[in-house]
Write a protein that holds these residues in place. Sequence first.
Motif, PDB file in Angstrom:
ATOM      1  N   GLY A  93       0.888  -1.269  -0.022  1.00 23.18           N
ATOM      2  CA  GLY A  93       0.034   0.077  -0.048  1.00 23.18           C
ATOM      3  C   GLY A  93       0.878   1.401  -0.122  1.00 23.18           C
ATOM      4  O   GLY A  93       1.934   1.324   0.354  1.00 23.18           O
ATOM      5  N   PHE A  94       0.322   2.447  -0.617  1.00 24.32           N
ATOM      6  CA  PHE A  94       0.729   3.795  -0.324  1.00 24.32           C
ATOM      7  C   PHE A  94       0.318   4.227   1.066  1.00 24.32           C
ATOM      8  O   PHE A  94      -0.814   4.457   1.116  1.00 24.32           O
ATOM      9  N   VAL A  95       1.248   4.621   1.839  1.00 23.23           N
ATOM     10  CA  VAL A  95       1.071   5.224   3.187  1.00 23.23           C
ATOM     11  C   VAL A  95       1.967   6.428   3.166  1.00 23.23           C
ATOM     12  O   VAL A  95       3.019   6.690   3.493  1.00 23.23           O
ATOM     13  N   PRO A  96       1.239   7.618   3.027  1.00 22.19           N
ATOM     14  CA  PRO A  96       2.135   8.992   3.099  1.00 22.19           C
ATOM     15  C   PRO A  96       2.502   9.202   4.316  1.00 22.19           C
ATOM     16  O   PRO A  96       2.030   8.857   5.321  1.00 22.19           O
ATOM     17  N   GLY A  97       3.805   9.726   4.491  1.00 20.50           N
ATOM     18  CA  GLY A  97       4.550   9.953   5.786  1.00 20.50           C
ATOM     19  C   GLY A  97       5.486   8.621   6.278  1.00 20.50           C
ATOM     20  O   GLY A  97       6.222   8.988   7.107  1.00 20.50           O
ATOM     21  N   THR A  98       5.320   7.301   5.510  1.00 22.91           N
ATOM     22  CA  THR A  98       6.174   6.474   5.975  1.00 22.91           C
ATOM     23  C   THR A  98       7.077   6.320   4.575  1.00 22.91           C
ATOM     24  O   THR A  98       6.886   6.392   3.501  1.00 22.91           O
ATOM     25  N   ALA A  99       8.409   5.638   5.061  1.00 28.40           N
ATOM     26  CA  ALA A  99       9.441   5.476   4.072  1.00 28.40           C
ATOM     27  C   ALA A  99       9.537   6.567   3.160  1.00 28.40           C
ATOM     28  O   ALA A  99       9.720   7.748   3.822  1.00 28.40           O
ATOM     29  N   ASN A 100       9.490   6.380   1.882  1.00 31.43           N
ATOM     30  CA  ASN A 100       9.698   7.761   0.903  1.00 31.43           C
ATOM     31  C   ASN A 100       8.425   7.920   0.298  1.00 31.43           C
ATOM     32  O   ASN A 100       8.225   8.863  -0.708  1.00 31.43           O
ATOM     33  N   HIS A 101       7.152   7.664   0.876  1.00 31.80           N
ATOM     34  CA  HIS A 101       5.683   7.871   0.495  1.00 31.80           C
ATOM     35  C   HIS A 101       5.433   9.315   0.808  1.00 31.80           C
ATOM     36  O   HIS A 101       5.547   9.695   1.741  1.00 31.80           O
ATOM     37  N   ARG A 102       5.103  10.318  -0.357  1.00 30.11           N
ATOM     38  CA  ARG A 102       5.039  11.631  -0.153  1.00 30.11           C
ATOM     39  C   ARG A 102       3.913  12.184  -0.799  1.00 30.11           C
ATOM     40  O   ARG A 102       3.706  11.563  -1.945  1.00 30.11           O
ATOM     41  N   ILE A 103       3.136  12.785  -0.322  1.00 27.40           N
ATOM     42  CA  ILE A 103       2.270  13.747  -1.195  1.00 27.40           C
ATOM     43  C   ILE A 103       2.661  15.177  -0.852  1.00 27.40           C
ATOM     44  O   ILE A 103       2.992  15.763  -0.096  1.00 27.40           O
ATOM     45  N   SER A 104       2.912  15.504  -2.251  1.00 24.29           N
ATOM     46  CA  SER A 104       3.300  17.083  -2.217  1.00 24.29           C
ATOM     47  C   SER A 104       2.321  17.782  -3.202  1.00 24.29           C
ATOM     48  O   SER A 104       1.815  17.278  -3.991  1.00 24.29           O
ATOM     49  N   THR A 105       2.468  19.231  -3.192  1.00 21.20           N
ATOM     50  CA  THR A 105       1.546  20.209  -3.556  1.00 21.20           C
ATOM     51  C   THR A 105       2.435  20.541  -4.830  1.00 21.20           C
ATOM     52  O   THR A 105       3.460  21.009  -4.801  1.00 21.20           O
ATOM     53  N   VAL A 106       1.766  20.911  -6.069  1.00 20.16           N
ATOM     54  CA  VAL A 106       2.253  21.106  -7.354  1.00 20.16           C
ATOM     55  C   VAL A 106       1.625  22.538  -7.760  1.00 20.16           C
ATOM     56  O   VAL A 106       0.350  22.554  -7.900  1.00 20.16           O
ATOM     57  N   PHE A 107       2.179  23.490  -8.157  1.00 18.66           N
ATOM     58  CA  PHE A 107       1.730  24.509  -9.069  1.00 18.66           C
ATOM     59  C   PHE A 107       2.114  24.594 -10.422  1.00 18.66           C
ATOM     60  O   PHE A 107       3.502  24.634 -10.528  1.00 18.66           O
ATOM     61  N   ARG A 108       1.216  24.615 -11.361  1.00 11.78           N
ATOM     62  CA  ARG A 108       1.451  24.607 -12.642  1.00 11.78           C
ATOM     63  C   ARG A 108       0.824  25.725 -13.702  1.00 11.78           C
ATOM     64  O   ARG A 108      -0.136  25.949 -13.563  1.00 11.78           O
ATOM     65  N   PHE A 109       1.963  26.721 -13.974  1.00 14.75           N
ATOM     66  CA  PHE A 109       1.518  27.803 -14.944  1.00 14.75           C
ATOM     67  C   PHE A 109       0.752  27.521 -16.088  1.00 14.75           C
ATOM     68  O   PHE A 109       0.980  26.534 -16.667  1.00 14.75           O
ATOM     69  N   LYS A 110      -0.144  28.146 -16.490  1.00  8.52           N
ATOM     70  CA  LYS A 110      -0.635  27.972 -17.822  1.00  8.52           C
ATOM     71  C   LYS A 110       0.321  28.778 -19.004  1.00  8.52           C
ATOM     72  O   LYS A 110       0.853  29.616 -18.383  1.00  8.52           O
ATOM     73  N   ASP A 111       0.198  28.041 -20.074  1.00  4.79           N
ATOM     74  CA  ASP A 111       1.358  28.355 -21.031  1.00  4.79           C
ATOM     75  C   ASP A 111       1.210  29.912 -21.242  1.00  4.79           C
ATOM     76  O   ASP A 111       2.009  30.790 -21.279  1.00  4.79           O
ATOM     77  N   ASP A 112      -0.094  30.404 -21.634  1.00  3.37           N
ATOM     78  CA  ASP A 112      -0.266  31.848 -21.809  1.00  3.37           C
ATOM     79  C   ASP A 112       0.283  32.843 -20.711  1.00  3.37           C
ATOM     80  O   ASP A 112       0.940  33.889 -20.965  1.00  3.37           O
ATOM     81  N   SER A 113      -0.208  32.305 -19.366  1.00  2.00           N
ATOM     82  CA  SER A 113       0.224  33.225 -18.185  1.00  2.00           C
ATOM     83  C   SER A 113       1.882  33.047 -18.214  1.00  2.00           C
ATOM     84  O   SER A 113       2.500  34.282 -17.883  1.00  2.00           O
ATOM     85  N   GLN A 114       2.366  31.979 -18.356  1.00  3.94           N
ATOM     86  CA  GLN A 114       4.020  31.824 -18.034  1.00  3.94           C
ATOM     87  C   GLN A 114       4.546  32.768 -19.302  1.00  3.94           C
ATOM     88  O   GLN A 114       5.526  33.405 -18.992  1.00  3.94           O
ATOM     89  N   ALA A 115       4.027  32.701 -20.567  1.00  3.31           N
ATOM     90  CA  ALA A 115       4.818  33.428 -21.774  1.00  3.31           C
ATOM     91  C   ALA A 115       4.736  34.821 -21.274  1.00  3.31           C
ATOM     92  O   ALA A 115       5.470  35.608 -21.568  1.00  3.31           O
ATOM     93  N   GLU A 116       3.443  35.398 -20.664  1.00  5.87           N
ATOM     94  CA  GLU A 116       3.407  36.721 -20.452  1.00  5.87           C
ATOM     95  C   GLU A 116       4.277  37.407 -19.302  1.00  5.87           C
ATOM     96  O   GLU A 116       4.929  38.553 -19.529  1.00  5.87           O
ATOM     97  N   MET A 117       4.636  36.456 -18.334  1.00  7.91           N
ATOM     98  CA  MET A 117       5.422  36.899 -17.458  1.00  7.91           C
ATOM     99  C   MET A 117       6.980  36.885 -17.747  1.00  7.91           C
ATOM    100  O   MET A 117       7.719  37.699 -17.316  1.00  7.91           O
TER     101      MET A 117
END
Length: 240
Positions: A93-117
């Motif tokens: 099983g997958f058990v977050p917080g044990t061994a190397n099992h991790r849940i992490s938060t990701v932020f992904r820019f939209k292509d047009d927003s990233q290009a504008e910045m």
Amino acid sequence: MVQVYAYQNSLELAEGKDKYCFRSVVDQTLDADQLVKEIVGYNSTLTDADVRAVLTVLNDRVKHFVNLGYKVELPFGYVFNRANGTVRKLNDGFVPGTANHRISTVFRFKDDSQAEMVKNAAYRLAGSGYVTLPSITELYSKNADGSESGELVFAAGSMLCLRGKRLSFAADDLKQGVFLVDAAGNEIRIGTYNRIGTGVVEAYVPSGIPAGRYEVKIVTKPGTDRYAKNVALSSIGVRE
């Protein structure tokens, strides 16, 4: 401003590879209060209280639905959780917080927003010098026998361990160190350490800290006139 530094390439140089490369640091921060002022000034029908209320609700609802497993769309990108880790057997099983099992938060820019910045981005060539930015790669605790544990819920006085790169700092400089950041953005600096190394830092969770979830941030001073920080992908819990 984005400060661009040139330094010697530390990667193994193959034929045709350049000897020097660029790294950068950002020396300005637009904090929450400044952002509110910018929004109020952009649209005069909004009051300071209106903007703060909307940002508070946005902060709460984004976290709520990301926690439920949604990919939350914002005007300029998406926020979502992802899981990773390894197991020996397919049915384990997958058990977050044990061994190397991790849940992490990701932020992904939209292509047009990233290009504008990126388009016409402001930057300044700041000369040469090695830019040693800290990087937290793992958080863990220690059991009573000294073995490592993936348990990321701590009591006051227990040891929080950080593993990463370029983590060392001057403990007597109150702007440097390991900081615990609550949901409201309040920072608590850890003042007691068992070990401060380049690859590992062992810090004691301070007494009197309220129970809850905290981001872990480390601040170092790799140059003579600037500080650098890194926030761990995983957060920790503190119990009474």
